[in-house]
Design an enzyme around this catalytic site. Structure first.
Site, PDB file in Angstrom:
ATOM      1  N   GLU A  19     -24.362  26.573  29.579  1.00 12.39           N
ATOM      2  CA  GLU A  19     -24.901  25.194  29.567  1.00 12.39           C
ATOM      3  C   GLU A  19     -25.237  24.724  28.154  1.00 12.39           C
ATOM      4  O   GLU A  19     -25.494  23.543  27.941  1.00 12.39           O
ATOM      5  CB  GLU A  19     -26.145  25.110  30.477  1.00 12.39           C
ATOM      6  CG  GLU A  19     -27.423  25.738  29.942  1.00 12.39           C
ATOM      7  CD  GLU A  19     -27.422  27.267  29.975  1.00 12.39           C
ATOM      8  OE1 GLU A  19     -26.413  27.884  30.378  1.00 12.39           O
ATOM      9  OE2 GLU A  19     -28.450  27.856  29.568  1.00 12.39           O
ATOM     10  N   HIS A  28     -25.269  31.692  27.967  1.00 10.91           N
ATOM     11  CA  HIS A  28     -25.719  30.329  28.295  1.00 10.91           C
ATOM     12  C   HIS A  28     -24.559  29.336  28.245  1.00 10.91           C
ATOM     13  O   HIS A  28     -24.431  28.597  27.249  1.00 10.91           O
ATOM     14  CB  HIS A  28     -26.763  29.871  27.259  1.00 10.91           C
ATOM     15  CG  HIS A  28     -28.094  30.516  27.413  1.00 10.91           C
ATOM     16  ND1 HIS A  28     -29.059  30.055  28.276  1.00 10.91           N
ATOM     17  CD2 HIS A  28     -28.623  31.599  26.801  1.00 10.91           C
ATOM     18  CE1 HIS A  28     -30.134  30.805  28.194  1.00 10.91           C
ATOM     19  NE2 HIS A  28     -29.897  31.761  27.311  1.00 10.91           N
ATOM     20  N   CYS A  30     -28.851  34.066  32.237  1.00  8.84           N
ATOM     21  CA  CYS A  30     -29.838  34.712  31.368  1.00  8.84           C
ATOM     22  C   CYS A  30     -31.111  35.078  32.146  1.00  8.84           C
ATOM     23  O   CYS A  30     -31.074  35.997  32.957  1.00  8.84           O
ATOM     24  CB  CYS A  30     -30.084  33.823  30.160  1.00  8.84           C
ATOM     25  SG  CYS A  30     -30.635  34.769  28.741  1.00  8.84           S
TER      26      CYS A  30
END
Ligand code: GLN
Length: 192
Positions: free
Chosen positions: A177, A175, A79
């Site tokens: 994560e 994302h 990002c």
């Protein structure tokens, strides 16, 4: 075990650290130029690209990291991290700089503003479908010939790359994560 840094100036640092800790790597938070010593790779997290760019300058990390990337150091930008690694920022602040390490043009907030954030499965070459969380995500609008596209997504206006790689430099518009699926991180660390 490879030593993998997470740029820890701003953004979702903790989530990347937790995900990497599930894999077979030593994780180091990078706040100062000397933290880069002995690293095999690094993750640039999501967050606010203008803030991270500012802190890269004030911390003194920018020139050291720039040189390492040029010398083949592996980096994954998610990002805002992708925005920082790109070659051209569309819709950025007029004074916004980028590493020009990945031959892509990205449009900041290219999928819309915070309220337009969304989740969608993303089909990644070699690993299959992963959950994609897109939060004020950059849209890759141009990709150079040397850039390998590992995943695309059509969010209503044609397919755009969302996971790309140019040799040692990886960029992800979403994302990974923020999910419990560590396969994108695994793909990156397996390349080390
Ligand atoms: N739009 C943000 C920026 O320009 C990036 C958003 C994110 O990292 N989730 O920095």
């Amino acid at each position: 075990m490879p030593r993998v840094g997470v740029l820890a100036l701003q953004g979702d640092v903790r989530e990347h650290v937790s995900m990497l800790e599930e894999l077979d790597v030593n994780v180091v938070r990078v706040r100062h130029p000397e933290d880069l010593d002995g690293l095999d790779a690094m993750v640039l997290p999501g967050g606010e690209s203008t803030t991270i760019a500012y802190l890269l300058n004030t911390s003194g990390i920018r020139p050291v990291l720039e040189e390492k990337i040029r010398a083949g150091f592996s980096v994954l930008g998610t990002c805002a991290g992708l925005i920082l690694l790109s070659s051209e920022i569309l819709g950025g602040r007029s004074d916004q700089w980028c590493f020009s390490a990945l031959d892509v043009a990205v449009r900041r907030n290219g999928y819309g503003r915070q309220i337009a954030s969304f989740e969608s499965p993303v089909e990644v070459v070699g690993i299959g479908s992963v959950p994609g969380v897109f939060i004020r995500a950059p849209k890759i609008e141009r990709c150079g010939d040397d850039v390998e596209v590992l995943a695309t997504l059509d969010h209503g206006d044609g397919a755009h790359p969302v996971l790309v790689r140019q040799a040692n430099v990886w960029g992800c518009a979403f994302h990974p994560e923020l999910t419990s699926d560590s396969r994108v991180h695994q793909l990156f660390t397996d390349s080390l």
